[in-house]
Design an enzyme around this catalytic site. Structure first.
Site, PDB file in Angstrom:
ATOM      1  N   TRP A 168       7.241  -5.658   0.001  1.00 42.08           N
ATOM      2  CA  TRP A 168       7.883  -4.514   0.648  1.00 42.08           C
ATOM      3  C   TRP A 168       8.871  -3.794  -0.264  1.00 42.08           C
ATOM      4  O   TRP A 168       9.389  -2.745   0.104  1.00 42.08           O
ATOM      5  CB  TRP A 168       8.584  -4.973   1.925  1.00 42.08           C
ATOM      6  CG  TRP A 168       7.648  -5.125   3.087  1.00 42.08           C
ATOM      7  CD1 TRP A 168       6.288  -5.262   3.033  1.00 42.08           C
ATOM      8  CD2 TRP A 168       7.995  -5.151   4.475  1.00 42.08           C
ATOM      9  NE1 TRP A 168       5.764  -5.369   4.299  1.00 42.08           N
ATOM     10  CE2 TRP A 168       6.794  -5.308   5.201  1.00 42.08           C
ATOM     11  CE3 TRP A 168       9.192  -5.066   5.172  1.00 42.08           C
ATOM     12  CZ2 TRP A 168       6.764  -5.374   6.598  1.00 42.08           C
ATOM     13  CZ3 TRP A 168       9.171  -5.139   6.557  1.00 42.08           C
ATOM     14  CH2 TRP A 168       7.973  -5.285   7.263  1.00 42.08           C
ATOM     15  N   GLY A 180       1.611   2.261  -7.448  1.00 45.43           N
ATOM     16  CA  GLY A 180       2.162   3.373  -6.682  1.00 45.43           C
ATOM     17  C   GLY A 180       1.676   4.751  -7.099  1.00 45.43           C
ATOM     18  O   GLY A 180       2.173   5.755  -6.590  1.00 45.43           O
ATOM     19  N   SER A 196      -1.946   0.004  -6.229  1.00 46.53           N
ATOM     20  CA  SER A 196      -2.555   1.005  -5.345  1.00 46.53           C
ATOM     21  C   SER A 196      -3.731   0.451  -4.549  1.00 46.53           C
ATOM     22  O   SER A 196      -4.734   1.138  -4.324  1.00 46.53           O
ATOM     23  CB  SER A 196      -2.980   2.245  -6.149  1.00 46.53           C
ATOM     24  OG  SER A 196      -1.867   2.877  -6.737  1.00 46.53           O
ATOM     25  N   GLY A 215       1.596  -3.199  -2.284  1.00 44.71           N
ATOM     26  CA  GLY A 215       2.887  -2.550  -2.150  1.00 44.71           C
ATOM     27  C   GLY A 215       2.989  -1.724  -0.885  1.00 44.71           C
ATOM     28  O   GLY A 215       3.085  -2.250   0.232  1.00 44.71           O
ATOM     29  N   GLY A 216       2.964  -0.412  -1.021  1.00 46.15           N
ATOM     30  CA  GLY A 216       3.201   0.489   0.099  1.00 46.15           C
ATOM     31  C   GLY A 216       2.308   0.271   1.302  1.00 46.15           C
ATOM     32  O   GLY A 216       2.736   0.451   2.444  1.00 46.15           O
TER      33      GLY A 216
END
Length: 244
Positions: A10, A170, A205, A226-227
């Site tokens: 996170w 990202g 990604s 990640g995101g």
């Protein structure tokens, strides 16, 4: 047989209210018993998440090499274990590149975490300039060799490698499937016997659209996300892709 391992990082995101997303992810993960799933929120949320979800794996995003001391702002592996964390990420490129962390420092952090009984994810990855020079594999294998505490690898399953090409984190960019497979294969070979049980994850990604292709490449045992791990709607499809 190595189990698929999907981990959400996170980074510096989340609040106490985010427990609702964590609970949603943990509940959905029960539908995929063949996949190990974990979340690594900011340290302020580790204990809260871990106590609220005792059967789910919550981890930290970094740890100090020492168990305690005059290190203002730092968090030790012992503190993570006390907060009921089950794992920790070390060597993320945002720390290697942004804070100048060396292989030796990352190795020491890995040693500290293993001593406290935490599973460790050691991140490695090359910048775009190295990839363009055709030296990505040599660069990453040097990071692997310098960052792993081989003397402590009595149970290699307690350590995972996360290959994250820096230029893909990202950005929405990913290496080709052939490049990912080649890198993971090279890491596996370099690990020797330990590579038979040590998970090698891909990060950079990863999302619901590309997860299935990436997660079924040779030597890819999971993903560090990640995101797309911040919400159940985006993270659960990645877990599902690993289970297929």
């Amino acid at each position: 047989m190595r189990r698929k391992f999907i981990v959400g990082n996170w980074k510096m995101n989340g609040s106490r209210d985010s427990i609702h997303e964590a609970k949603g992810i943990a509940e959905a993960a029960k539908n995929y018993p063949s996949v190990d799933v974990a979340l690594c929120p900011p340290f302020t949320l580790v204990a809260g998440f871990a106590f609220a979800l005792p059967e789910f794996s919550i981890g930290g995003q970094d740890c100090h090499v020492k168990p305690s001391g005059a290190f203002t702002g730092s968090v030790s592996a012992a503190m993570l274990a006390d907060a009921r964390a089950k794992l920790v990420i070390v060597g993320h490129s945002e720390r290697r590149e942004g804070l100048g962390e060396t292989n030796d420092e990352i190795k020491a952090k890995c040693e500290a975490a293993l001593t406290e009984g935490l599973r460790v994810i050691v991140c490695v990855g090359e910048p775009l300039s190295v990839r363009e020079e055709g030296k990505a594999i040599d660069y990453v294998l040097a990071q692997v060799a310098g960052s792993l505490p081989y003397a402590l690898l009595k149970d290699p399953s307690q350590v995972a490698i996360a290959y994250e090409p820096i230029w893909a984190i990202g950005t929405g960019l990913t290496p080709s499937s052939d490049d990912i497979a080649a890198m993971h294969g090279a890491i596996r070979a370099a690990l020797g016997d330990a590579g038979e049980v040590m998970a090698i994850l891909y990060g950079g990604s990863v999302n619901g659209d590309n997860a299935s292709e990436i997660l079924h490449l040779p030597d890819v045992d999971g993903a560090l996300v990640g995101g797309a791990s911040l919400t159940a709607d985006k993270f659960v499809p990645i877990i599902a892709a690993a289970a297929c």
